[in-house]
Write an enzyme that holds these catalytic residues in place. Sequence first.
Site: not given
Ligand code: NAP
Ligand code: F7E
Length: 326
Positions: A9-10, A62, A83, A87, A98, A128, A130, A154, A158, A184
């Site tokens: 996920g670089i 993956l 990573l 997501s 998927y 996460s 979540e 999701y 996780k 974040h």
């Molecule tokens: P992101 O921007 O959606 O990045 C996900 C990465 O995974 C992308 O590089 C994507 O590549 C790659 N990927 C998806 N499917 C793959 C596969 N089958 N094989 C190899 N690579 C694949 O997510 P992020 O926000 O950086 O988050 C990083 C990790 O932390 C994720 O696992 C996410 O679930 C977890 N997480 C995120 C948050 C948050 O708030 N950001 C919080 C808690 C946990 P492509 O772009 O080419 O599809």
């Molecule tokens: O939604 C509400 C939505 O999609 C935040 C991922 O990085 O964090 C992320 O998941 C909140 C939710 O993030 C819209 O219903 C309202 O209550 O930004 P989000 P998420 O679902 O919390 C966790 C920790 C992860 O691990 C995940 O990978 O906002 N919301 N209106 C909306 N959300 C979206 N996307 N779009 C809207 O229009």
Amino acid sequence: MNKTALITGINGQDGSYLAELLIEKGYTVWGILKRNSVAENQTYRIDQFRNNPNLKLEYADLLDLASLVRVLQIAKPNEIYNLAAQSHVRISFDQPIYTSQVTGIGTLNLLEAVRLICPNARVYQASSSEMFGNNIDEDGYQRETTPMNPVSPYGCAKVFSYNICRNYRNSYGLFISNGILFNHESPRRGSNFVTNKVAKEAAKIKLGLSDKLVLGNTEATRDWGHAKDYVKAMWLILQHDQADDFVCATGISHSVQYLVDYVFQSLNLDPQKHVSTAERLFRPEELKNLKGDCSKMKNILGWEPVYTFESMMDEMVQHWLDFYSK
Ligand code: NAP
Ligand code: F7E
């Protein structure tokens, strides 16, 4: 001797910041890329350091165990940051199978490859908040000991990854740690996540390029931190002398409505004139409130965030103002 890291996920939000951090620290960084038909989309978040000699990219997935084995054999990493994931929580309801395969079984594929090829490598798993679903401790926080009760495909995937990591740690003595990270964000966040959607659309409205922002549930609350602070936590977790699980959060929670009001007010815009909600953007089951207690991470690893919610949102809004003013 310099260390070698592999990041799955670089080219995602976190992967791009983590790669920058590790290169700054002198690591050789390998990253795997999932093939995309648009070559320009493959590396756009890492293009600014794409030519650094300490960055090495390989195609792998993956879901393709053989490709993971091949990359581990050539990279020989000391540290592995998993990573990669599908997501997006809302999209996981549209593509549950998927999502379960990539975000759940994908982790198991990686662990099997590690067990076979480089059992001494340290592994970070991107777990996460979540996973907690709507479970909250009596004091209003979620922490490492809060029971997990996921409310999305999701979140279920996780939880599987979190548990299989603990199982491989206990069964085979592998160094595998879970970082249980709360939301974040950053200018590199996908613009279909709520913070960056609000920042982008508000900037467009300010510049006269749009008039409307349509959202789902604005009552939900989240604990939002900055991705740059959170990748430092990932690194600290793998430098600890033993494998363990850590929550990373700010401990401050805001509603989506508060986010909207903050961003629109910062641009002197009236949200009531521009913002509406649509049923299609709600989730079949909603995670209502998140607020994390990361005392364990602070006390044991000394982690402290630099950004506030306000400085993070200001940076994101400025990013889109600059982008659309070019
Ligand atoms: P992101 O921007 O959606 O990045 C996900 C990465 O995974 C992308 O590089 C994507 O590549 C790659 N990927 C998806 N499917 C793959 C596969 N089958 N094989 C190899 N690579 C694949 O997510 P992020 O926000 O950086 O988050 C990083 C990790 O932390 C994720 O696992 C996410 O679930 C977890 N997480 C995120 C948050 C948050 O708030 N950001 C919080 C808690 C946990 P492509 O772009 O080419 O599809
Ligand atoms: O939604 C509400 C939505 O999609 C935040 C991922 O990085 O964090 C992320 O998941 C909140 C939710 O993030 C819209 O219903 C309202 O209550 O930004 P989000 P998420 O679902 O919390 C966790 C920790 C992860 O691990 C995940 O990978 O906002 N919301 N209106 C909306 N959300 C979206 N996307 N779009 C809207 O229009």
